[in-house]
Design a protein around this motif. Sequence first.
Motif, PDB file in Angstrom:
ATOM      1  N   GLN A 171       0.838  -1.201   0.000  1.00  0.00           N
ATOM      2  CA  GLN A 171       0.000   0.000   0.000  1.00  0.00           C
ATOM      3  C   GLN A 171       0.873   1.251   0.000  1.00  0.00           C
ATOM      4  OE1 GLN A 171      -3.450  -0.126   0.042  1.00  0.00           O
ATOM      5  NE2 GLN A 171      -3.360  -2.349  -0.087  1.00  0.00           N
ATOM      6  N   THR A 180     -12.963  -2.729  10.584  1.00  0.00           N
ATOM      7  CA  THR A 180     -11.561  -2.302  10.607  1.00  0.00           C
ATOM      8  C   THR A 180     -10.901  -2.105   9.234  1.00  0.00           C
ATOM      9  OG1 THR A 180     -10.829  -4.604  10.803  1.00  0.00           O
ATOM     10  CG2 THR A 180     -11.175  -3.383  12.856  1.00  0.00           C
ATOM     11  N   PRO A 181     -11.405  -2.742   8.151  1.00  0.00           N
ATOM     12  CA  PRO A 181     -10.753  -2.515   6.853  1.00  0.00           C
ATOM     13  C   PRO A 181     -10.736  -1.041   6.470  1.00  0.00           C
ATOM     14  CG  PRO A 181     -12.248  -4.371   6.696  1.00  0.00           C
ATOM     15  CD  PRO A 181     -12.507  -3.724   8.027  1.00  0.00           C
ATOM     16  N   LEU A 182      -9.691  -0.666   5.773  1.00  0.00           N
ATOM     17  CA  LEU A 182      -9.533   0.712   5.289  1.00  0.00           C
ATOM     18  C   LEU A 182      -9.980   0.777   3.835  1.00  0.00           C
ATOM     19  CD1 LEU A 182      -6.072   1.162   6.924  1.00  0.00           C
ATOM     20  CD2 LEU A 182      -7.953   2.746   7.347  1.00  0.00           C
ATOM     21  N   ARG A 183     -10.741   1.807   3.515  1.00  0.00           N
ATOM     22  CA  ARG A 183     -11.229   1.976   2.145  1.00  0.00           C
ATOM     23  C   ARG A 183     -11.115   3.438   1.704  1.00  0.00           C
ATOM     24  NH1 ARG A 183     -10.722  -2.576   2.197  1.00  0.00           N
ATOM     25  NH2 ARG A 183     -12.128  -4.280   1.608  1.00  0.00           N
ATOM     26  N   GLU A 184     -10.956   3.590   0.418  1.00  0.00           N
ATOM     27  CA  GLU A 184     -10.876   4.893  -0.245  1.00  0.00           C
ATOM     28  C   GLU A 184     -12.115   5.047  -1.111  1.00  0.00           C
ATOM     29  OE1 GLU A 184      -7.769   6.966  -3.470  1.00  0.00           O
ATOM     30  OE2 GLU A 184      -7.688   4.821  -3.022  1.00  0.00           O
ATOM     31  N   ASP A 197      -7.714   7.347   2.655  1.00  0.00           N
ATOM     32  CA  ASP A 197      -8.658   6.310   3.044  1.00  0.00           C
ATOM     33  C   ASP A 197      -9.100   6.482   4.492  1.00  0.00           C
ATOM     34  OD1 ASP A 197      -6.381   5.459   4.382  1.00  0.00           O
ATOM     35  OD2 ASP A 197      -6.231   3.520   3.373  1.00  0.00           O
ATOM     36  N   THR A 205     -11.319   3.999   7.877  1.00  0.00           N
ATOM     37  CA  THR A 205     -11.872   2.701   8.241  1.00  0.00           C
ATOM     38  C   THR A 205     -13.360   2.674   7.908  1.00  0.00           C
ATOM     39  OG1 THR A 205     -12.495   3.316  10.494  1.00  0.00           O
ATOM     40  CG2 THR A 205     -10.242   2.488  10.155  1.00  0.00           C
ATOM     41  N   PRO A 221      -8.045  -6.174   3.394  1.00  0.00           N
ATOM     42  CA  PRO A 221      -7.834  -5.327   4.572  1.00  0.00           C
ATOM     43  C   PRO A 221      -7.626  -3.857   4.250  1.00  0.00           C
ATOM     44  CG  PRO A 221      -5.932  -6.764   4.181  1.00  0.00           C
ATOM     45  CD  PRO A 221      -7.025  -7.237   3.269  1.00  0.00           C
ATOM     46  N   ARG A 222      -7.002  -3.567   3.104  1.00  0.00           N
ATOM     47  CA  ARG A 222      -6.799  -2.164   2.731  1.00  0.00           C
ATOM     48  C   ARG A 222      -6.723  -2.058   1.220  1.00  0.00           C
ATOM     49  NH1 ARG A 222      -1.887   2.114   4.210  1.00  0.00           N
ATOM     50  NH2 ARG A 222      -3.230   3.965   4.318  1.00  0.00           N
ATOM     51  N   LYS A 223      -7.279  -0.984   0.669  1.00  0.00           N
ATOM     52  CA  LYS A 223      -7.225  -0.751  -0.776  1.00  0.00           C
ATOM     53  C   LYS A 223      -7.069   0.740  -1.033  1.00  0.00           C
ATOM     54  CE  LYS A 223     -10.331  -2.586  -3.461  1.00  0.00           C
ATOM     55  NZ  LYS A 223     -11.584  -3.176  -3.961  1.00  0.00           N
ATOM     56  N   LEU A 224      -5.882   1.238  -0.767  1.00  0.00           N
ATOM     57  CA  LEU A 224      -5.583   2.649  -1.031  1.00  0.00           C
ATOM     58  C   LEU A 224      -4.819   2.756  -2.344  1.00  0.00           C
ATOM     59  CD1 LEU A 224      -5.579   5.621  -0.048  1.00  0.00           C
ATOM     60  CD2 LEU A 224      -3.381   5.119   1.053  1.00  0.00           C
TER      61      LEU A 224
END
Length: 314
Positions: A116, A205-209, A240, A242, A271-274
């Motif tokens: 990321q 808890t996942p991070l999203r943009e 991003d 949460t 878990p994350r998609k930045l």
Amino acid sequence: MDKKIYIAGHRGMVGSAIERVLRAKGYTNIIGRSSKELDLRNQQQVDAFFEEERPDIVIDAAARVGGILANNTYPYQFLMENLQIQNNLIDASLQTGVDKFIFLGSSCIYPKFAPQPLKESSLLTDTLEPTNEAYAIAKIAGVKAVEAVRKQYGKDYVSLMPTNLYGIHDNFDLTSSHVLPAMIRKFHEAKLAGDVPVNLWGSGTPLREFLFVDDLAEAAIFALENVLPDDLYNVGTGQDLTIKDLASCIQEIVGHKGEIRWDSSKPDGTPRKLMDVSKMHALGWQHQVELRDGIQRTYNWFLDNQDNFKEVKL
């Protein structure tokens, strides 16, 4: 301004935003066909349409799309129909001499655990997120087709990979929608029911943009009006948050006063998609609509269109 521009998927959230922004900028020769008028999965229909209309520019905003539930439940349709749509459009464009083709994909093309923020160079370096693998593989095939056309024929074809999109004309059907519009509807209906608790999937808890759809439209028009040096570009905000913070923001905008309950038995997804958007920034494009303003505009549209907002039937 008078070049003939065909927007595939012009009635969807993305396609309608592109048409809206194009017309606001003074473009006049814009064409589109509904799915009833032209089945993009049918090669013969697509070829006949291109032979008749001969567009100069094609923007591919047509796709079978959905959230985790829809992707996980109907992988064959998400793989096959997206392959059919994009293959027919790209090949017909090549065969009829289309000057410029803009292919719109998704950040899900990148590996589940790619470093990321996600760089364009991460493509095909590891395994995908299983819940939307079918859709991702179809979109990767489209990216590679665009790359091959550029390499073999020297055409100005380009792929734009947006992050999670939302906005006017979004899909609010709870069986097939993405997380942000689903939350808007859930919080709104819970508010009307007396601020009853809202149940949301996963741990939060996942991070999203998230990118407002009009900003993607601006990016597509930027690609239309300029010759971009590479074939693949990320389109996003580079910021991003949460899912829990997203829920709190939407809850506040909607005015729901009840409890939020998280169901950790449901999948979180990646878990994350930045997105790393430095390549587009270096060329001069960047987003304009910040998340809170975009959610407010989306909720306002939802309130004005509750009787006829888009419901996707699977």
